[in-house]
Structure formats: structure tokens, C-alpha cells
Scaffold this motif. Structure first.
Motif, PDB file in Angstrom:
ATOM      1  N   ALA A   1       5.821  10.036  -0.782  1.00 29.23           N
ATOM      2  CA  ALA A   1       5.218  11.298  -1.193  1.00 29.23           C
ATOM      3  C   ALA A   1       3.863  11.447  -0.523  1.00 29.23           C
ATOM      4  CB  ALA A   1       5.073  11.340  -2.704  1.00 29.23           C
ATOM      5  N   ILE A   2       3.604  12.600   0.084  1.00 27.35           N
ATOM      6  CA  ILE A   2       2.362  12.795   0.815  1.00 27.35           C
ATOM      7  C   ILE A   2       1.148  12.653  -0.095  1.00 27.35           C
ATOM      8  CG2 ILE A   2       2.484  15.316   0.544  1.00 27.35           C
ATOM      9  CD1 ILE A   2       1.006  13.299   3.508  1.00 27.35           C
ATOM     10  N   SER A   3       1.241  13.091  -1.347  1.00 31.05           N
ATOM     11  CA  SER A   3       0.082  12.995  -2.236  1.00 31.05           C
ATOM     12  C   SER A   3      -0.298  11.538  -2.490  1.00 31.05           C
ATOM     13  CB  SER A   3       0.364  13.704  -3.561  1.00 31.05           C
ATOM     14  OG  SER A   3       1.475  13.138  -4.216  1.00 31.05           O
ATOM     15  N   GLU A   4       0.707  10.668  -2.628  1.00 33.15           N
ATOM     16  CA  GLU A   4       0.410   9.252  -2.859  1.00 33.15           C
ATOM     17  C   GLU A   4      -0.193   8.610  -1.613  1.00 33.15           C
ATOM     18  OE1 GLU A   4       0.350   7.650  -5.730  1.00 33.15           O
ATOM     19  OE2 GLU A   4       0.778   9.651  -6.504  1.00 33.15           O
ATOM     20  N   LEU A   5       0.316   9.005  -0.447  1.00 33.70           N
ATOM     21  CA  LEU A   5      -0.255   8.493   0.797  1.00 33.70           C
ATOM     22  C   LEU A   5      -1.704   8.954   0.960  1.00 33.70           C
ATOM     23  CD1 LEU A   5       2.843   9.130   3.051  1.00 33.70           C
ATOM     24  CD2 LEU A   5       1.874   6.880   2.551  1.00 33.70           C
ATOM     25  N   LEU A   6      -1.955  10.211   0.613  1.00 29.07           N
ATOM     26  CA  LEU A   6      -3.328  10.724   0.695  1.00 29.07           C
ATOM     27  C   LEU A   6      -4.243  10.026  -0.300  1.00 29.07           C
ATOM     28  CD1 LEU A   6      -2.585  14.529   1.157  1.00 29.07           C
ATOM     29  CD2 LEU A   6      -3.752  13.043   2.809  1.00 29.07           C
ATOM     30  N   ARG A   7      -3.720   9.725  -1.473  1.00 33.30           N
ATOM     31  CA  ARG A   7      -4.522   8.997  -2.456  1.00 33.30           C
ATOM     32  C   ARG A   7      -4.895   7.610  -1.909  1.00 33.30           C
ATOM     33  NH1 ARG A   7      -4.931  10.191  -7.539  1.00 33.30           N
ATOM     34  NH2 ARG A   7      -2.950  11.347  -7.517  1.00 33.30           N
ATOM     35  N   THR A   8      -3.924   6.942  -1.339  1.00 34.48           N
ATOM     36  CA  THR A   8      -4.166   5.615  -0.778  1.00 34.48           C
ATOM     37  C   THR A   8      -5.181   5.681   0.364  1.00 34.48           C
ATOM     38  OG1 THR A   8      -1.933   4.900  -1.367  1.00 34.48           O
ATOM     39  CG2 THR A   8      -3.051   3.648   0.341  1.00 34.48           C
ATOM     40  N   ALA A   9      -5.016   6.686   1.237  1.00 37.40           N
ATOM     41  CA  ALA A   9      -5.950   6.832   2.354  1.00 37.40           C
ATOM     42  C   ALA A   9      -7.350   7.174   1.869  1.00 37.40           C
ATOM     43  CB  ALA A   9      -5.438   7.902   3.316  1.00 37.40           C
ATOM     44  N   SER A  10      -7.440   8.027   0.863  1.00 36.64           N
ATOM     45  CA  SER A  10      -8.750   8.430   0.336  1.00 36.64           C
ATOM     46  C   SER A  10      -9.497   7.239  -0.257  1.00 36.64           C
ATOM     47  CB  SER A  10      -8.577   9.515  -0.725  1.00 36.64           C
ATOM     48  OG  SER A  10      -8.066  10.699  -0.168  1.00 36.64           O
ATOM     49  N   GLU A  11      -8.773   6.366  -0.928  1.00 37.37           N
ATOM     50  CA  GLU A  11      -9.405   5.204  -1.544  1.00 37.37           C
ATOM     51  C   GLU A  11     -10.084   4.317  -0.514  1.00 37.37           C
ATOM     52  OE1 GLU A  11      -6.144   3.504  -3.662  1.00 37.37           O
ATOM     53  OE2 GLU A  11      -6.362   4.836  -5.404  1.00 37.37           O
ATOM     54  N   ARG A  12      -9.647   4.405   0.743  1.00 31.97           N
ATOM     55  CA  ARG A  12     -10.260   3.587   1.789  1.00 31.97           C
ATOM     56  C   ARG A  12     -11.239   4.365   2.658  1.00 31.97           C
ATOM     57  NH1 ARG A  12      -6.242  -1.338   3.186  1.00 31.97           N
ATOM     58  NH2 ARG A  12      -5.216  -1.419   1.150  1.00 31.97           N
ATOM     59  N   SER A  13     -11.070   5.678   2.724  1.00 34.44           N
ATOM     60  CA  SER A  13     -11.967   6.474   3.567  1.00 34.44           C
ATOM     61  C   SER A  13     -13.238   6.903   2.840  1.00 34.44           C
ATOM     62  CB  SER A  13     -11.239   7.708   4.100  1.00 34.44           C
ATOM     63  OG  SER A  13     -10.810   8.542   3.049  1.00 34.44           O
TER      64      SER A  13
ATOM     65  N   GLN B   1     -19.316  -0.542   9.734  1.00 30.31           N
ATOM     66  CA  GLN B   1     -18.645  -0.861   8.478  1.00 30.31           C
ATOM     67  C   GLN B   1     -17.249  -1.432   8.727  1.00 30.31           C
ATOM     68  OE1 GLN B   1     -19.137   2.061   5.161  1.00 30.31           O
ATOM     69  NE2 GLN B   1     -19.943   3.402   6.754  1.00 30.31           N
ATOM     70  N   GLU B   2     -16.736  -2.144   7.747  1.00 28.84           N
ATOM     71  CA  GLU B   2     -15.371  -2.648   7.810  1.00 28.84           C
ATOM     72  C   GLU B   2     -14.416  -1.570   7.316  1.00 28.84           C
ATOM     73  OE1 GLU B   2     -14.339  -5.549   9.064  1.00 28.84           O
ATOM     74  OE2 GLU B   2     -16.431  -5.941   9.622  1.00 28.84           O
ATOM     75  N   TYR B   3     -13.265  -1.469   7.963  1.00 27.05           N
ATOM     76  CA  TYR B   3     -12.263  -0.502   7.533  1.00 27.05           C
ATOM     77  C   TYR B   3     -10.894  -0.953   8.002  1.00 27.05           C
ATOM     78  CZ  TYR B   3      -9.342   3.670   7.379  1.00 27.05           C
ATOM     79  OH  TYR B   3      -8.316   4.544   7.145  1.00 27.05           O
ATOM     80  N   ALA B   4      -9.932  -0.920   7.092  1.00 28.42           N
ATOM     81  CA  ALA B   4      -8.535  -1.189   7.443  1.00 28.42           C
ATOM     82  C   ALA B   4      -7.672  -0.291   6.576  1.00 28.42           C
ATOM     83  CB  ALA B   4      -8.188  -2.656   7.216  1.00 28.42           C
ATOM     84  N   PRO B   5      -6.816   0.524   7.169  1.00 25.18           N
ATOM     85  CA  PRO B   5      -5.956   1.412   6.385  1.00 25.18           C
ATOM     86  C   PRO B   5      -4.822   0.634   5.729  1.00 25.18           C
ATOM     87  CG  PRO B   5      -5.374   1.589   8.681  1.00 25.18           C
ATOM     88  CD  PRO B   5      -6.573   0.671   8.606  1.00 25.18           C
ATOM     89  N   ASP B   6      -4.237   1.226   4.707  1.00 21.71           N
ATOM     90  CA  ASP B   6      -3.092   0.622   4.050  1.00 21.71           C
ATOM     91  C   ASP B   6      -1.882   0.657   4.993  1.00 21.71           C
ATOM     92  OD1 ASP B   6      -0.528   0.972   2.164  1.00 21.71           O
ATOM     93  OD2 ASP B   6      -2.077  -0.125   1.067  1.00 21.71           O
ATOM     94  N   GLU B   7      -1.066  -0.384   4.943  1.00 17.79           N
ATOM     95  CA  GLU B   7       0.094  -0.465   5.830  1.00 17.79           C
ATOM     96  C   GLU B   7       1.075   0.680   5.599  1.00 17.79           C
ATOM     97  OE1 GLU B   7       1.934  -4.267   5.552  1.00 17.79           O
ATOM     98  OE2 GLU B   7       0.202  -5.360   6.349  1.00 17.79           O
ATOM     99  N   SER B   8       1.191   1.145   4.354  1.00 15.61           N
ATOM    100  CA  SER B   8       2.127   2.238   4.083  1.00 15.61           C
ATOM    101  C   SER B   8       1.701   3.521   4.784  1.00 15.61           C
ATOM    102  CB  SER B   8       2.246   2.472   2.573  1.00 15.61           C
ATOM    103  OG  SER B   8       1.026   2.950   2.026  1.00 15.61           O
ATOM    104  N   VAL B   9       0.395   3.737   4.882  1.00  8.65           N
ATOM    105  CA  VAL B   9      -0.126   4.925   5.566  1.00  8.65           C
ATOM    106  C   VAL B   9       0.154   4.822   7.060  1.00  8.65           C
ATOM    107  CG1 VAL B   9      -2.216   6.192   6.164  1.00  8.65           C
ATOM    108  CG2 VAL B   9      -1.864   5.392   3.816  1.00  8.65           C
ATOM    109  N   VAL B  10      -0.145   3.675   7.639  1.00  5.17           N
ATOM    110  CA  VAL B  10       0.095   3.478   9.070  1.00  5.17           C
ATOM    111  C   VAL B  10       1.586   3.606   9.377  1.00  5.17           C
ATOM    112  CG1 VAL B  10      -0.101   1.868  10.993  1.00  5.17           C
ATOM    113  CG2 VAL B  10      -1.944   2.023   9.313  1.00  5.17           C
ATOM    114  N   GLY B  11       2.420   3.046   8.510  1.00  2.00           N
ATOM    115  CA  GLY B  11       3.855   3.120   8.715  1.00  2.00           C
ATOM    116  C   GLY B  11       4.380   4.540   8.700  1.00  2.00           C
ATOM    117  N   GLU B  12       3.729   5.413   7.954  1.00  2.00           N
ATOM    118  CA  GLU B  12       4.122   6.820   7.920  1.00  2.00           C
ATOM    119  C   GLU B  12       3.598   7.570   9.142  1.00  2.00           C
ATOM    120  OE1 GLU B  12       6.373   9.632   5.835  1.00  2.00           O
ATOM    121  OE2 GLU B  12       5.937   7.596   5.166  1.00  2.00           O
TER     122      GLU B  12
END
Length: 210
Positions: free
Chosen positions: A21-33, A149-160
């Protein structure tokens, strides 16, 4: 990447296969950005970024505008990218960005947001959702690298994003949104999927601030 919206219909035929679901992916990405934006010091706003046409201030303004405008697109409304964004320096812009990122997640969680077509460009909603997911992810990396700064995206986001951007890349390069793919060492052997994604957009995954 949001500059796709300046050319009607160019990417409308692209097929994007959703696995999350795009909303869940965006939530995950937002938590890191969001922490990256919060961590930008005022004295770094004039620094260069891997996104060569923007310094840190300009890139934050651009990403902020994307996060705001893609809320409208989720609701099948038009968005205006023609105005130059100027959020940085006005009030608590870091907290404001975090609030708008949360609103973006909520907008794409609304029933029907990821279905049909969206905006005056008549583009598939799943594609539009992955475009803002890409901005949120790749520009967070840009800003993190630019400000130490350190930054690494969630694997589920990258996979999408990796297959979606693979489909988008030819059109994106023709429109000047992506640069030519950056060559990876040893033909990409042992390279992470995120480095592949960065290279696909024309970025050097090894970029360091001058």
C-alpha cells in the motif's frame, strides 16, 4: 522528480505494479526522511547537494513543495508546481515539514487515492504515488549526504522503487528529470539495491560533500 507534471501525458502509459500500500510505504519513508530535515543546521543551508541544481535550502524547499502538492494529487485535485517554493526560514519549517509529511501519508491512505488517475496530467495514481515516494526517499539521501547525516531507507521502500524507476527512467531522462545512469563499480557486483536506485537517477552513490 516532480517535474514529470510539467509535461502532460508523457508517462501515463507506464505500468506500475503495486506490492505494498502506497500510504504504508510513505509512512515508512517519512519516518526516515523527517529526522534528516529536522537535523539540518542553519549554517548548512547554502551547502551543495548531490542534486546539482539545488543547494540545501533550495532542495528542502523543493521537497517541502512536493510533499504539500502531492496531497492534492492524492485527492484527484490539480497541483501547481510553477511557483518557486520558499518554506525555509519561515516559522518552524522543520516542524512544518514533519506535519506536512504526516498529512501526505494520510492523503494517500484515503479510500481511492491509489486508484484511477490523478491531477490534470491524467497519470495513473499508483505511478504518482511512487513518484512522491521516490522524491521523499532519494532527496532525503541528498540532504543527508549534503549535511553529514546518516540515512538508509527501508528495504521495502527500495524494493518498490527500483522496478518502478526502472520503467520510468527512459521518460525521465528524456524530460531531464533523471541524468544518465551513473556507472557502478565492477558492473554492479555486490552493490546494494539502494545504490542501484541512486545510480539509476544519475547520482553517484559515493558522493561526498566538498
Amino acid at each position: 522528480m516532480s517535474r514529470f507534471f510539467n509535461t502532460p501525458g508523457r508517462a501515463a502509459a507506464t505500468v506500475v505494479r503495486m506490492t505494498n500500500a502506497i500510504s504504508e510505504l510513505l509512512r515508512t519513508a517519512s519516518e526516515r526522511s523527517v529526522p534528516v530535515v529536522r537535523g539540518i543546521a542553519d549554517d548548512r543551508l547554502g551547502d551543495a547537494t548531490p542534486c546539482a541544481e539545488y543547494d540545501v535550502r533550495q532542495l528542502v524547499d523543493h521537497l517541502y513543495q512536493v510533499v504539500v502538492n502531492f496531497q492534492a494529487l492524492a485527492a484527484k485535485k490539480d497541483a501547481d508546481f510553477s511557483q518557486e517554493a520558499a518554506y525555509v526560514g519561515h516559522g518552524d519549517w522543520r516542524a512544518g515539514f514533519a506535519e506536512e509529511a504526516g498529512a501526505l501519508v494520510d492523503a494517500w491512505a484515503a479510500p481511492g487515492a491509489d486508484q484511477g488517475v490523478t491531477g490534470q496530467m491524467n497519470m495513473p495514481a499508483p505511478l504518482v504515488g511512487r513518484m512522491v515516494l521516490g522524491d521523499l526517499t532519494v532527496h532525503a539521501w541528498d540532504l543527508a549526504r549534503a549535511t553529514g547525516q546518516e540515512y538508509a531507507p527501508d528495504e521495502s521502500v527500495v524494493g518498490e522503487l527500483l522496478p518502478a524507476f526502472g520503467e520510468l527512467a527512459p521518460t525521465a531522462r528524456a524530460m531531464g528529470v533523471f541524468r544518465e545512469e551513473h556507472p557502478l563499480p565492477d558492473g554492479g557486483e555486490g552493490v546494494s539495491d539502494f545504490d542501484r536506485l541512486l545510480a539509476l537517477t544519475g547520482r553517484d552513490p559515493q558522493w561526498r560533500r566538498p
